[in-house]
Design an enzyme around this catalytic site. Structure first.
Site, PDB file in Angstrom:
ATOM      1  N   ASP A  25      31.697 -70.912  39.977  1.00  0.00           N
ATOM      2  CA  ASP A  25      31.715 -70.949  41.443  1.00  0.00           C
ATOM      3  C   ASP A  25      32.289 -72.276  41.950  1.00  0.00           C
ATOM      4  OD1 ASP A  25      29.587 -72.578  40.885  1.00  0.00           O
ATOM      5  OD2 ASP A  25      28.124 -71.476  42.090  1.00  0.00           O
ATOM      6  N   ASP A  64      30.146 -66.877  36.906  1.00  0.00           N
ATOM      7  CA  ASP A  64      29.022 -67.401  37.689  1.00  0.00           C
ATOM      8  C   ASP A  64      28.546 -66.372  38.711  1.00  0.00           C
ATOM      9  OD1 ASP A  64      27.807 -69.877  37.309  1.00  0.00           O
ATOM     10  OD2 ASP A  64      29.485 -70.979  38.193  1.00  0.00           O
ATOM     11  N   LYS A  94      26.573 -66.188  34.345  1.00  0.00           N
ATOM     12  CA  LYS A  94      25.819 -67.452  34.308  1.00  0.00           C
ATOM     13  C   LYS A  94      25.080 -67.576  35.629  1.00  0.00           C
ATOM     14  CE  LYS A  94      27.832 -71.718  34.789  1.00  0.00           C
ATOM     15  NZ  LYS A  94      27.176 -72.242  35.997  1.00  0.00           N
ATOM     16  N   GLU A  96      22.407 -70.316  37.899  1.00  0.00           N
ATOM     17  CA  GLU A  96      21.675 -71.573  38.017  1.00  0.00           C
ATOM     18  C   GLU A  96      20.214 -71.216  38.217  1.00  0.00           C
ATOM     19  OE1 GLU A  96      23.379 -73.928  41.153  1.00  0.00           O
ATOM     20  OE2 GLU A  96      25.392 -73.828  40.277  1.00  0.00           O
ATOM     21  N   GLU A 159      23.403 -79.678  33.121  1.00  0.00           N
ATOM     22  CA  GLU A 159      24.309 -80.461  33.979  1.00  0.00           C
ATOM     23  C   GLU A 159      23.637 -81.728  34.484  1.00  0.00           C
ATOM     24  OE1 GLU A 159      26.580 -78.346  36.931  1.00  0.00           O
ATOM     25  OE2 GLU A 159      27.297 -80.222  37.828  1.00  0.00           O
TER      26      GLU A 159
END
Ligand code: KIV
Length: 242
Positions: A25, A64, A94, A96, A159
């Site tokens: 993204d 993402d 993926k 977050e 990250e």
């Protein structure tokens, strides 16, 4: 792992030997020109993922899940992730997520959708986190990573966390860790390809290593073209059709 958003670059990455290509993204920032990643929609990421999925023959392609396509409900998260796999040739999503998204990750995995986790700095939470800051709470980071693994994720991005914490998480987990700004003791690394190639005009994080200066190459080529057109030396005899 490197990001890609279009056909020629995705093909080049695949041919150059990356293990995984991420339709991230970060598209919002490096391609669409926004100042954070919150602007990408599901339709937009699917558009780019379909293109990348066609270009990549060898590497794993991960897409993402944009904000907030996995936050509203578990069933809408499954429907959104399923669209990504169904409408592109990509193999995994993926997201977050921390301990709070463990139930969603487990539901996606249960539906046969491979999930890569992403903990530490989560750019979709930029407003909540108060900016793009290094995440240093070792206990929380370890708990988040363990929860993502327990939920069934096959790999996890770490990250912007201190390298010692990333090393501890990498030792503790059985799934591969992929670092970005997390030191060199992760199992793998990921970068935004525009940063690596020197194609980004804005802020470049300190953890990036720029391997090329494509921006200067493009500027030089375009300046030369404009000069040649203006002085009449392009097209020359070699480009003149008879
Ligand atoms: O969107 C993205 O490019 C990412 C990477 C930075 C990991 O999530």
């Amino acid at each position: 792992m490197l990001t890609a958003y279009d056909f020629p670059l995705a093909k080049l990455l695949d041919e150059s030997g990356v293990d995984a290509v991420l339709v991230g993204d970060s598209l919002s920032m490096v391609v669409q020109g926004h100042d954070n990643t919150l602007h990408v929609t599901l339709d937009q990421i699917i558009y780019h993922a379909e293109i990348v999925g066609r270009a990549v023959q060898r590497a794993l392609v991960v897409v993402d899940m944009p904000f907030p396509t996995f936050h509203v409900s578990t069933s809408s998260a499954i429907a959104n992730a399923a669209r990504i796999l169904q409408e592109t040739r990509c193999q995994a999503v993926k997201l977050e997520g921390t301990t709070e998204q463990a139930t969603t990750i487990a539901a996606l995995v249960g539906a046969g959708i491979p999930v890569m986790g992403h903990v530490g700095l989560r750019p979709q939470m930029v407003h909540h986190m108060g900016g793009y800051k290094m995440q240093r709470d070792a206990d929380k980071l370890m708990a988040d990573a363990q929860a993502v693994q327990a939920a069934g994720a096959f790999a996890i991005v770490l990250e912007c966390i201190p390298s010692e914490i990333a090393a501890e998480i990498t030792t503790a987990l059985s799934i591969p860790t992929i670092g970005i700004g997390a030191g060199n003791e992760c199992d793998g690394q990921v970068l935004v390809v525009h940063d690596l190639l020197g194609m980004t005009s804005g802020y470049v994080p300190r953890f990036v290593r720029q391997y090329a200066d494509v921006q200067s190459v493009v500027k030089d080529a375009v300046t030369s073209y404009c000069r040649d057109v203006a002085d009449g030396s392009f097209p020359g005899p070699d480009q003149t059709l008879s």
